[in-house]
Write an enzyme that holds these catalytic residues in place. Structure first.
Site, short mmCIF file in Angstrom:
data_model
loop_
_atom_site.label_atom_id
_atom_site.label_comp_id
_atom_site.label_asym_id
_atom_site.label_seq_id
_atom_site.Cartn_x
_atom_site.Cartn_y
_atom_site.Cartn_z
N GLY A 88 0.80 -1.21 0.00
CA GLY A 88 0.00 0.00 0.00
C GLY A 88 0.83 1.26 0.00
O GLY A 88 2.07 1.22 -0.07
N PHE A 89 0.16 2.37 0.11
CA PHE A 89 0.80 3.68 -0.02
C PHE A 89 1.81 3.94 1.09
O PHE A 89 3.02 4.04 0.85
CB PHE A 89 -0.30 4.75 -0.02
N TYR B 157 -15.24 2.94 10.57
CA TYR B 157 -13.79 2.97 10.37
C TYR B 157 -13.11 3.63 11.56
O TYR B 157 -12.14 3.11 12.11
CB TYR B 157 -13.46 3.73 9.08
N LYS C 192 -10.50 1.99 14.51
CA LYS C 192 -9.18 2.51 14.86
C LYS C 192 -9.08 2.83 16.35
O LYS C 192 -8.05 2.58 16.99
CB LYS C 192 -8.88 3.75 14.02
#
Length: 476
Positions: A92-93, A238, A242
Site C-alpha cells: 500500500g501507499f 472505520y 481505529k
C-alpha cells in the site's frame, strides 16, 4: 532516565499546535526540531484558513513551554543498528513508502499484503516491484501475499522470519465504505491488529507500531486535535475500529509489557497515493477534464500531510520503543477545500469542472493536528508545504502514473466488495501457487494485461480455516 508509562488519555486542555512550515527538520536529524516562532492566531471552526494555530497569552505560552520541556525530558534515545521489520500492508501507499525508507537505510524488511481490490491492484503491484528494484536481495526483502487474519499463515511467517520490529500499516481504509459494510472493517482492522499483537508478545517483538487515524477525533469541536482529547464518540465504523485498536494496544502493553505506539495519520497524500483519496482524485479529474465533486460549500478544512513527512514520523516511532504512546502525525496546518482545488488547478494547468454536492455522512468538517507531542518525543516535524506537495504529486502523475500505470479513468476503479459479496464469493478461493515459494510473491513474473492478480498462498492455508467474513484471497 527511566521512561514513565503513560496512562490512557483523559480530558485535558489542548496545547499549542506547532507550525510545520516554520520548522525545517531533516529525516536523518535525530535532534529535536526548533519550536515555531510564529505567533498563533485564533481560527473559528468551519472557516476557510490555511493555518490552525490559536492565540496564546504569555502565561499559556509559559505553561506550554514548561510542559514541552518536561515531556522532552522523558524522551528516549532511538535504537540504532540493523533491524528486521515486518511491514504489513507493504504494497500500500504508506506501507510501501516506509518499507522503501527502511531498505535504503540498510534494514531487512518482511512485507505482507493481501493485495485486495479496494483500489487498482496494479498500483500495489508496481509498489512491490519498486521495492524489489531497491533491494534485489531476497534475503533482505521477503514479500508474502496473504491475509494477516489467517492464523496458520501468520504463525508460520513469524516462526520462519522472526521479526523483532513491527510496522503494522495493513487496514481496511475509507470512512464512507465503512458505513456501508462495517463487518469488513471489524474483521480486518480489529481482528487483524489483535492477531498481530498476540503473535508479537509471544515472539518477543521489541516494538509494535501501528497506523491509527485522525478519524478517531470524530466531530470534535476543538480548533486543533490533541492526543489528550477524549475520543469516545467516533462517527464512522472505520473510526471506531481505529479507536478499538488503540484500546487493545494499551491492553497488550498492560498485560504483556509489549511496547506499542499508535500513529494518528492526518490525510496522507503524495506520489503513489491511494486513488480513493481527494488529492489523487482531484489531480486525476482535473487533468482529464472530468467532473469534480465538491462536497459541501468548500469551507471544510483538512490537515493534508505529505508522504515523506509521514514516513519520517513512522520510522522515528519504530526506532523509539516507548511502552505505550499515541502520536498525531500531521502537518500542523489546515487547507480549505476551496484553496485545495485552486492549488490543484494551478499545478495541473487546467480549470476544474466543479459540481457542488451535499456534505457526506461520516465526514468531519475540520481536521488539524497538534503535533507538539510527536515533536517532543519523536523529534518529528513536517517540512513539506501543501502547495509543494501537490506540485510533486502532479509531477508524478504526469510522468509515471498517466504514462505507465493508468489505463482507465479513475471512475472505473473497482469499488470495495460488499459484505454480501464477500460471503457469496468466499468459495472462489484461488488455487495455491508455489512459484518462488521460499520468498512469497514472484515479482519477476510478467504482469497480467488486465491488471488482475492471483494470490500466492502458504501451504498452511486450509479452506476450513477460511474466515467467514473479510473476503480475503478472492479473485480480483
Amino acid at each position: 532516565m527511566k521512561f514513565r508509562t503513560e496512562s490512557m488519555p483523559s480530558l485535558a486542555n489542548a496545547s499549542d499546535c506547532g507550525s510545520s512550515e516554520s520548522s525545517e527538520q531533516s529525516s536523518d536529524n535525530e535532534h529535536n526540531p526548533p519550536v515555531s516562532s510564529i505567533t498563533p492566531t485564533q481560527t473559528p471552526i468551519g472557516h476557510a484558513s490555511s493555518i490552525c494555530l490559536r492565540g496564546l497569552d504569555e502565561s499559556s505560552e509559559d505553561d506550554n513551554s514548561s510542559s514541552s520541556s518536561a515531556r522532552r525530558a522523558q524522551a528516549i534515545e532511538p535504537h540504532v543498528g540493523h533491524k528486521k521489520v515486518l511491514v504489513t500492508g507493504g504494497a500500500g501507499f504508506v506501507g510501501s513508502s516506509t518499507a522503501a525508507h527502511l531498505l535504503k537505510r540498510g534494514d531487512s524488511v518482511v512485507v505482507v499484503d493481501e493485495i485486495n481490490d479496494y483500489y487498482d491492484v496494479r498500483i500495489k503491484e508496481q509498489n512491490l516491484r519498486r521495492l524489489r528494484e531497491i533491494c534485489p536481495d531476497k534475503r533482505r526483502l521477503a514479500i508474502y501475499k496473504g491475509d494477516i487474519c489467517d492464523e496458520n499463515f501468520m504463525q508460520d511467517l513469524f516462526e520462519k522470519e522472526r521479526p523483532e520490529w513491527i510496522c503494522h500499516m495493513a487496514a481496511r481504509a475509507g470512512v464512507r465504505p465503512s458505513i456501508q459494510d462495517p463487518y469488513v472493517y471489524i474483521h480486518s482492522n480489529i481482528r487483524g491488529t489483535t492477531h498481530l499483537m498476540e503473535l508479537s508478545h509471544k515472539y518477543g517483538v521489541k516494538n509494535f507500531v501501528f497506523a491509527s487515524s485522525s478519524s478517531v477525533y470524530g466531530g470534535s469541536k476543538s480548533t486543533f486535535f490533541s492526543e489528550d482529547e477524549v475520543v469516545d464518540n467516533p462517527v464512522s465504523p472505520y473510526a471506531a475500529s481505529k479507536k478499538a485498536c488503540e484500546l487493545l494496544a494499551y491492553t497488550y502493553h498492560h498485560l504483556y509489557s509489549l511496547n506499542v505506539t499508535g500513529l494518528r495519520f492526518f490525510t496522507v497524500y503524495g506520489p503513489r497515493g491511494r486513488p480513493d483519496m481527494a488529492p489523487f482524485k482531484f489531480i486525476d479529474r482535473v487533468s482529464r477534464g472530468d467532473e469534480l465533486q465538491q462536497f459541501g460549500d468548500g469551507s471544510s478544512s483538512r490537515d493534508y500531510t505529505f508522504i515523506d513527512d509521514i514516513v519520517n514520523g513512522v520510522v522515528r516511532a519504530i526506532d523509539r520503543p516507548y511502552p505505550y504512546q499515541v502520536f498525531n502525525l500531521g502537518k500542523g496546518s489546515g487547507t480549505s477545500l476551496k484553496e485545495f482545488i485552486s492549488i490543484v488547478e494551478k499545478h495541473v494547468g487546467k480549470p476544474a469542472n466543479i459540481k457542488v454536492m451535499p456534505d457526506q455522512p461520516g465526514d468531519v468538517p475540520y481536521t488539524c493536528a497538534d503535533v507538539s507531542k510527536a515533536r517532543d518525543l519523536l523529534g518529528y516535524a513536517a517540512t513539506v508545504p501543501f502547495d509543494e506537495g501537490i506540485r510533486r504529486t502532479v509531477e508524478w502523475y504526469k510522468t509515471e502514473y498517466a504514462n505507465s500505470i493508468c489505463a482507465e479513468p479513475e471512475s472505473g476503479l473497482r469499488k470495495i466488495p460488499t459484505f454480501a459479496e464477500l460471503k457469496r464469493q468466499k468459495k472462489d478461493v484461488v488455487k495455491e501457487e508455489t512459484r518462488d515459494e521460499a520468498y512469497g510473491l514472484d515479482l519477476d513474473a510478467p504482469p497480467s494485461p488486465t491488471g488482475d492478480s492471483t494470490l500466492t498462498l502458504p501451504k498452511s492455508f486450509k479452506m476450513k480455516k477460511f474466515a467467514p467474513i473479510g473476503g480475503m484471497f478472492l479473485k480480483a
